[in-house]
Design an enzyme around this catalytic site. Structure first.
Site, PDB file in Angstrom:
ATOM      1  N   ALA A  53       1.109   1.532  -6.820  1.00 43.30           N
ATOM      2  CA  ALA A  53       2.551   1.265  -6.926  1.00 43.30           C
ATOM      3  C   ALA A  53       3.412   2.365  -6.324  1.00 43.30           C
ATOM      4  CB  ALA A  53       2.938   1.084  -8.386  1.00 43.30           C
ATOM      5  N   TYR A  54       2.860   3.555  -6.055  1.00 42.05           N
ATOM      6  CA  TYR A  54       3.671   4.657  -5.518  1.00 42.05           C
ATOM      7  C   TYR A  54       3.973   4.381  -4.046  1.00 42.05           C
ATOM      8  CZ  TYR A  54       1.826   7.341  -9.555  1.00 42.05           C
ATOM      9  OH  TYR A  54       1.466   7.766 -10.807  1.00 42.05           O
ATOM     10  N   SER A  55       5.242   4.295  -3.575  1.00 41.71           N
ATOM     11  CA  SER A  55       6.437   4.457  -4.372  1.00 41.71           C
ATOM     12  C   SER A  55       7.339   3.230  -4.163  1.00 41.71           C
ATOM     13  CB  SER A  55       7.169   5.731  -3.966  1.00 41.71           C
ATOM     14  OG  SER A  55       7.251   5.776  -2.524  1.00 41.71           O
ATOM     15  N   GLY A  64       2.292   1.478  -2.237  1.00 44.24           N
ATOM     16  CA  GLY A  64       1.135   1.841  -1.415  1.00 44.24           C
ATOM     17  C   GLY A  64       1.409   2.942  -0.413  1.00 44.24           C
TER      18      GLY A  64
END
Length: 314
Positions: A53-55, A64
């Site tokens: 999930a980043y960012s 991703g």
């Protein structure tokens, strides 16, 4: 050379500070991210933490971005086998939750972004109580058996669901969680201490705490009357100027001065001294921020200093 620590019951051995990858692709661009990763590994670091999930919270990002930058760095440096890469499933906009299909699809997407054929440590990012633990552990077990994941772990999970998952793994001979990533620091102790820590201790899990510096508050730069320009400033407002927060900073100031150390080093050293903790997580936007984090590997607090911080943060 700092000795590596075993990560729970796994065969993974990690540096006593895990480098947080949440800033890569957010407040650190490609060049800054590569510089931080280079400096961390040059100092002996080998444990990089990220998530699919980043960012995604940044305008224009899809999620991703951190994994992609780490994958590009690994490819350029040719050091994949020297680094323990931890990532997480469950919060990517396209892979929400922990159904078996989501876990498997998200893992393949993470592998593509990281440019690797295996993930060293794979966390469930947030528990999904709508899915039975049998389905979650079953899917993770398949990934381990397929060689796509070396070890599994959990984050943001209740003591009850964690124990249920461990019991299932033991009973059915499935892959078993080896680590836990709790929210834990000097100004947030009840998010881990108590039943959750007891399950981890009893079950031989290694804790890898996030928010180890309370979103920057425990660096000491956020104090009453001080203005700090940071993407995280809003997160620390709950601590600034509080009686407990001020007590903790005063104790950190005193111990840091006694050791000739920096405040964040002492805050992380307190975490590292806690039962079950293998390696706190901390992130750096710039190379200049790294030395205070890396120094935790060489700072051992006395029992009296740990007790003083315990009292100040009670």
């Amino acid at each position: 050379m700092t000795s590596l620590r075993p990560l729970g019951s796994s065969d993974l051995e990690v540096f006593p500070l895990s480098l947080g990858g949440n800033v890569f692709g957010w407040t650190a661009d490609r060049a800054a991210s590569f510089a931080v990763l280079d400096a961390y590994t040059a100092a002996g670091g080998n444990f990089i933490d990220t998530a699919d999930a980043y960012s995604a919270w940044v305008d224009g990002n899809k999620g991703g971005e951190s994994e992609t930058l780490i994958g590009e760095w690994l490819a350029e440096r040719g050091n994949r086998s020297d680094v323990v890469v931890a990532t997480k499933v469950g919060s990517h906009p396209e892979y929400k939750g922990l159904s078996a299909a989501t876990i498997k699809g998200a893992a393949d997407a993470s592998l593509r972004r990281l440019g690797t054929d295996y993930i060293d440590l794979y966390y469930t990012h947030f528990d999904d109580t709508s899915v039975p633990v049998e389905e979650i552990i079953g899917a993770l077990d398949e990934l381990v058996r397929a060689g796509k994941v070396r070890a599994i772990a959990a984050s943001n999970i209740s003591p009850e669901r964690l124990q249920e998952s461990l019991d299932l793994s033991d009973r059915e001979g499935l892959a078993r969680y080896v680590a836990l990533q709790p929210h834990y620091n000097l100004v947030s102790r009840d998010t881990y201490e108590g039943p959750l820590q007891e399950v981890a201790s009893r079950s031989g899990l290694a804790a890898v705490p996030y928010y180890g510096l309370a979103a920057g508050y425990l660096t000491g730069k956020y104090r009453a009357g001080a203005r700090v320009e940071s993407a995280r400033s809003s997160r620390v407002e709950a601590y600034v100027g509080t009686e407990r927060g001020d007590r903790v900073l005063a104790a950190l100031d005193e111990i840091a001065q006694a050791h000739g150390a920096q405040i964040p080093t002492v805050a992380l050293a307190w975490l590292a001294a806690q039962p079950t903790v293998a390696a706190p997580i901390a992130s750096a936007r710039t190379v200049e921020q790294l030395p205070a984090l890396l120094a935790v590997a060489d700072l051992e607090l006395t029992e009296a200093e740990v007790a003083a911080l315990n009292a100040a943060s009670a």
